[in-house]
Write an enzyme that holds these catalytic residues in place. Structure first.
Site, PDB file in Angstrom:
ATOM      1  CG  ASP A  81      -2.041   0.981   1.116  1.00 32.96           C
ATOM      2  OD1 ASP A  81      -3.194   0.541   0.980  1.00 32.96           O
ATOM      3  OD2 ASP A  81      -1.777   2.209   1.159  1.00 32.96           O
ATOM      4  CB  ILE A  82       0.814   4.282  -2.103  1.00 33.81           C
ATOM      5  CG1 ILE A  82       1.910   5.188  -2.630  1.00 33.81           C
ATOM      6  CG2 ILE A  82      -0.451   5.057  -1.789  1.00 33.81           C
ATOM      7  CD1 ILE A  82       1.643   5.738  -4.022  1.00 33.81           C
TER       8      ILE A  82
ATOM      9  CG  ASN B 113     -12.181  -0.606   3.900  1.00 30.28           C
ATOM     10  OD1 ASN B 113     -12.575  -1.022   4.986  1.00 30.28           O
ATOM     11  ND2 ASN B 113     -10.978  -0.071   3.743  1.00 30.28           N
TER      12      ASN B 113
ATOM     13  CD  GLU C  32      -9.686   6.710   0.706  1.00 30.33           C
ATOM     14  OE1 GLU C  32      -8.548   6.460   0.279  1.00 30.33           O
ATOM     15  OE2 GLU C  32      -9.939   7.465   1.655  1.00 30.33           O
ATOM     16  CB  VAL C  33      -9.041   1.965  -4.831  1.00 33.77           C
ATOM     17  CG1 VAL C  33      -8.722   1.393  -6.213  1.00 33.77           C
ATOM     18  CG2 VAL C  33      -8.044   3.064  -4.468  1.00 33.77           C
TER      19      VAL C  33
ATOM     20  CG  HIS D 264      -8.568  -3.021  -2.326  1.00 32.68           C
ATOM     21  ND1 HIS D 264      -9.483  -2.291  -3.063  1.00 32.68           N
ATOM     22  CD2 HIS D 264      -8.381  -2.344  -1.178  1.00 32.68           C
ATOM     23  CE1 HIS D 264      -9.823  -1.212  -2.379  1.00 32.68           C
ATOM     24  NE2 HIS D 264      -9.185  -1.224  -1.226  1.00 32.68           N
TER      25      HIS D 264
HETATM   26  P1  5GP Z   1      -9.739   1.417   0.337  1.00 31.55           P
HETATM   27  O1  5GP Z   1      -9.969   2.628   1.197  1.00 31.55           O
HETATM   28  O2  5GP Z   1     -10.368   1.573  -1.022  1.00 31.55           O
HETATM   29  O3  5GP Z   1     -10.112   0.134   1.015  1.00 31.55           O
HETATM   30  O4  5GP Z   1      -8.174   1.306   0.167  1.00 31.55           O
HETATM   31  C1  5GP Z   1      -7.476   1.807  -0.929  1.00 31.55           C
HETATM   32  C2  5GP Z   1      -6.008   1.721  -0.584  1.00 31.55           C
HETATM   33  O5  5GP Z   1      -5.268   1.929  -1.764  1.00 31.55           O
HETATM   34  C3  5GP Z   1      -5.554   2.782   0.423  1.00 31.55           C
HETATM   35  O6  5GP Z   1      -5.011   2.142   1.583  1.00 31.55           O
HETATM   36  C4  5GP Z   1      -4.518   3.586  -0.341  1.00 31.55           C
HETATM   37  O7  5GP Z   1      -3.430   3.994   0.451  1.00 31.55           O
HETATM   38  C5  5GP Z   1      -4.103   2.633  -1.447  1.00 31.55           C
HETATM   39  N1  5GP Z   1      -3.659   3.291  -2.662  1.00 31.55           N
HETATM   40  C6  5GP Z   1      -4.275   4.330  -3.284  1.00 31.55           C
HETATM   41  N2  5GP Z   1      -3.618   4.671  -4.396  1.00 31.55           N
HETATM   42  C7  5GP Z   1      -2.553   3.818  -4.491  1.00 31.55           C
HETATM   43  C8  5GP Z   1      -1.504   3.673  -5.441  1.00 31.55           C
HETATM   44  O8  5GP Z   1      -1.403   4.382  -6.443  1.00 31.55           O
HETATM   45  N3  5GP Z   1      -0.585   2.687  -5.201  1.00 31.55           N
HETATM   46  C9  5GP Z   1      -0.681   1.879  -4.107  1.00 31.55           C
HETATM   47  N4  5GP Z   1       0.275   0.945  -3.971  1.00 31.55           N
HETATM   48  N5  5GP Z   1      -1.653   1.981  -3.189  1.00 31.55           N
HETATM   49  C10 5GP Z   1      -2.591   2.945  -3.383  1.00 31.55           C
END
Ligand code: 5GP
Ligand code: ZN
Length: 115
Positions: free
Chosen positions: A31-32, A88, A96-97, A101
């Site tokens: 994760d970034i 999530n 968010e994405v 995942h």
């Molecule tokens: P969500 O909130 O959708 O469950 O988690 C999305 C995750 O993707 C977050 O923890 C965020 O830090 C990670 N993320 C967002 N953009 C990128 C990216 O460009 N590269 C990587 N490796 N992780 C990302």
């Protein structure tokens, strides 16, 4: 694959990621913005936007995704002490994405889950 999807772009190599595991069906990468000493995301190479989008036809791939998540956690030496997995889903879930995942979080005691 979805053209506008960030994680599809990572799968396609259009956006770099620090990969830790890959096979024909899944990809795992760091994760970034890590929320724990180890924070890895495990994704299917098939684009499902959310957990709410999977169907009975997806059972085999979902099973593989979860089994490979455990494999990746063991690869990262998290198996013995343990770790947390999170999916999530949509707005109330804090997603968010929008490419499904599984978060793997570990490397320190994470305490009781609070919401
Ligand atoms: P969500 O909130 O959708 O469950 O988690 C999305 C995750 O993707 C977050 O923890 C965020 O830090 C990670 N993320 C967002 N953009 C990128 C990216 O460009 N590269 C990587 N490796 N992780 C990302
Ligand atoms: Zn996608």
């Amino acid at each position: 694959m979805a053209d506008s999807c960030l994680f599809c772009k990572i799968i396609q190599g259009k956006i770099p990621a620090q990969k830790v595991y890959e096979d024909e069906h899944v990809l795992a990468f760091h994760d970034i913005h890590p929320q724990a000493p180890t924070h890895v995301l495990v994704i299917p190479k098939t684009h499902w936007a959310t957990l709410d989008d999977v169907t009975p036809d997806d059972k085999n791939l979902l099973g593989h995704l979860l089994e490979r998540t455990a494999h990746v956690a063991r690869m990262l030496a998290l198996g013995n002490a343990g770790y947390r997995t999170i999916i999530n889903t949509k707005s109330h879930g804090g997603q968010e994405v929008f490419h499904i995942h599984i978060h793997i979080l570990g490397g320190r005691p994470l305490g009781r889950m609070v919401v």
